[in-house]
Design a protein around this motif. Sequence first.
Motif, short mmCIF file in Angstrom:
data_model
loop_
_atom_site.label_atom_id
_atom_site.label_comp_id
_atom_site.label_asym_id
_atom_site.label_seq_id
_atom_site.Cartn_x
_atom_site.Cartn_y
_atom_site.Cartn_z
N ALA A 170 0.83 -1.21 0.00
CA ALA A 170 0.00 0.00 0.00
C ALA A 170 0.86 1.26 0.00
N VAL A 171 1.86 1.30 0.85
CA VAL A 171 2.72 2.48 0.93
C VAL A 171 3.46 2.69 -0.38
N ALA A 172 3.96 1.61 -0.98
CA ALA A 172 4.66 1.70 -2.26
C ALA A 172 3.75 2.21 -3.37
N ALA A 173 2.43 1.98 -3.19
CA ALA A 173 1.45 2.41 -4.20
C ALA A 173 0.87 3.78 -3.89
N GLY A 174 1.45 4.48 -2.91
CA GLY A 174 1.05 5.86 -2.67
C GLY A 174 0.03 6.10 -1.59
N VAL A 175 -0.32 5.09 -0.81
CA VAL A 175 -1.24 5.31 0.31
C VAL A 175 -0.48 5.98 1.45
N ARG A 176 -1.07 6.99 2.02
CA ARG A 176 -0.42 7.68 3.15
C ARG A 176 -0.29 6.73 4.34
N PRO A 177 0.89 6.61 4.92
CA PRO A 177 1.05 5.70 6.07
C PRO A 177 0.11 6.03 7.22
N ASP A 178 -0.25 7.31 7.39
CA ASP A 178 -1.13 7.67 8.50
C ASP A 178 -2.59 7.33 8.22
N SER A 179 -2.86 6.72 7.06
CA SER A 179 -4.20 6.23 6.75
C SER A 179 -4.30 4.72 6.90
N ILE A 180 -3.23 4.09 7.41
CA ILE A 180 -3.17 2.63 7.49
C ILE A 180 -3.03 2.17 8.93
N LEU A 181 -3.78 1.14 9.28
CA LEU A 181 -3.58 0.44 10.55
C LEU A 181 -3.22 -1.01 10.23
N VAL A 182 -2.36 -1.59 11.07
CA VAL A 182 -1.89 -2.96 10.84
C VAL A 182 -2.18 -3.82 12.06
N GLU A 183 -2.85 -4.93 11.82
CA GLU A 183 -3.09 -5.95 12.84
C GLU A 183 -2.41 -7.22 12.33
N ASN A 184 -1.30 -7.61 12.93
CA ASN A 184 -0.49 -8.69 12.36
C ASN A 184 -0.33 -9.90 13.27
N LYS A 185 -1.30 -10.10 14.16
CA LYS A 185 -1.23 -11.25 15.08
C LYS A 185 -2.27 -12.33 14.79
N SER A 186 -3.31 -12.02 14.04
CA SER A 186 -4.40 -12.97 13.84
C SER A 186 -3.94 -14.16 13.00
N ALA A 187 -4.51 -15.33 13.30
CA ALA A 187 -4.14 -16.56 12.60
C ALA A 187 -5.32 -17.21 11.88
N ASN A 188 -6.52 -16.61 11.99
CA ASN A 188 -7.69 -17.14 11.30
C ASN A 188 -8.69 -16.01 11.09
N SER A 189 -9.75 -16.31 10.37
CA SER A 189 -10.72 -15.26 10.00
C SER A 189 -11.42 -14.67 11.21
N GLY A 190 -11.75 -15.50 12.20
CA GLY A 190 -12.40 -14.99 13.40
C GLY A 190 -11.51 -13.98 14.12
N GLN A 191 -10.24 -14.28 14.22
CA GLN A 191 -9.31 -13.35 14.85
C GLN A 191 -9.12 -12.10 14.01
N ASN A 192 -9.14 -12.24 12.68
CA ASN A 192 -9.12 -11.05 11.82
C ASN A 192 -10.19 -10.05 12.24
N VAL A 193 -11.38 -10.56 12.46
CA VAL A 193 -12.52 -9.71 12.80
C VAL A 193 -12.36 -9.14 14.20
N ILE A 194 -12.09 -9.98 15.18
CA ILE A 194 -12.05 -9.55 16.58
C ILE A 194 -10.89 -8.61 16.84
N PHE A 195 -9.71 -8.95 16.36
CA PHE A 195 -8.52 -8.13 16.60
C PHE A 195 -8.62 -6.79 15.85
N SER A 196 -9.20 -6.80 14.66
CA SER A 196 -9.35 -5.55 13.91
C SER A 196 -10.34 -4.61 14.60
N TYR A 197 -11.40 -5.18 15.14
CA TYR A 197 -12.35 -4.35 15.88
C TYR A 197 -11.66 -3.64 17.04
N LYS A 198 -10.86 -4.37 17.79
CA LYS A 198 -10.14 -3.77 18.93
C LYS A 198 -9.20 -2.67 18.46
#
Length: 217
Positions: free
Chosen positions: A80-108
């Motif tokens: 995303a950053v290489a394609a011109g997205v501003r870094p301050d418009s991005i959040l990263v959640e990099n701990k989830s290991a399945n779809s349920g965690q994708n949802v729960i961790f992203s909400y938090k």
Amino acid sequence: MEEKHVKLGETIWNYMSMGHELKKSDVILVFGSHDRRVAEYAVELWHQGWAPWLVFSGGLGNLTQGVWDRPEADIFHDIAVAAGVRPDSILVENKSANSGQNVIFSYKLLNDNNIPTSSIILVQKPYMERRAYATFMKQWPGNIEETSLCVTSPRISFHDYANEEVGPMKNTVEIMLSDLYRVHTYPEKGFQIYQEIPPEVWEAYEKLMEAGYKWKY
């Protein structure tokens, strides 16, 4: 693949792709995967102004564990950053290991950063749309009745999907078999909402399994 198996795979692909219409939203939530085109498509949506925030969610999952040496969300962030997205418009959640965690961790993560979540565009692979939708609708910790959700994916047909990264068509078919089985069984486990599977779709699943295709994970 034999042509008859290709047609069966396409039947499942068409069911798993939901075809929601895009609408302006608060957040573009991107589930990590082994397909970088998911990140590239999400970047297009951000540049087109569909939402001001990009959230990339994913650690190392079944298809990237032992293949990638960094979390899926971190790799998607760099795309995303290489394609011109501003870094301050991005959040990263990099701990989830399945779809349920994708949802729960992203909400938090969104809640911790005081970002509105009344409307969300969920981005996944085309054949993961339905499973992602069903998981979100079950696992989202917020008030689901007050959350507007549309699910979308890169505009790629079943016949054009295979490439060097995701592998041949057979690979995709076997991943779809795994995902369709989860759509079928996960509601009773409390992981997803129930969704009706048309008889012709389940028949395609059974015929492919009988022909020797196997779950990919």
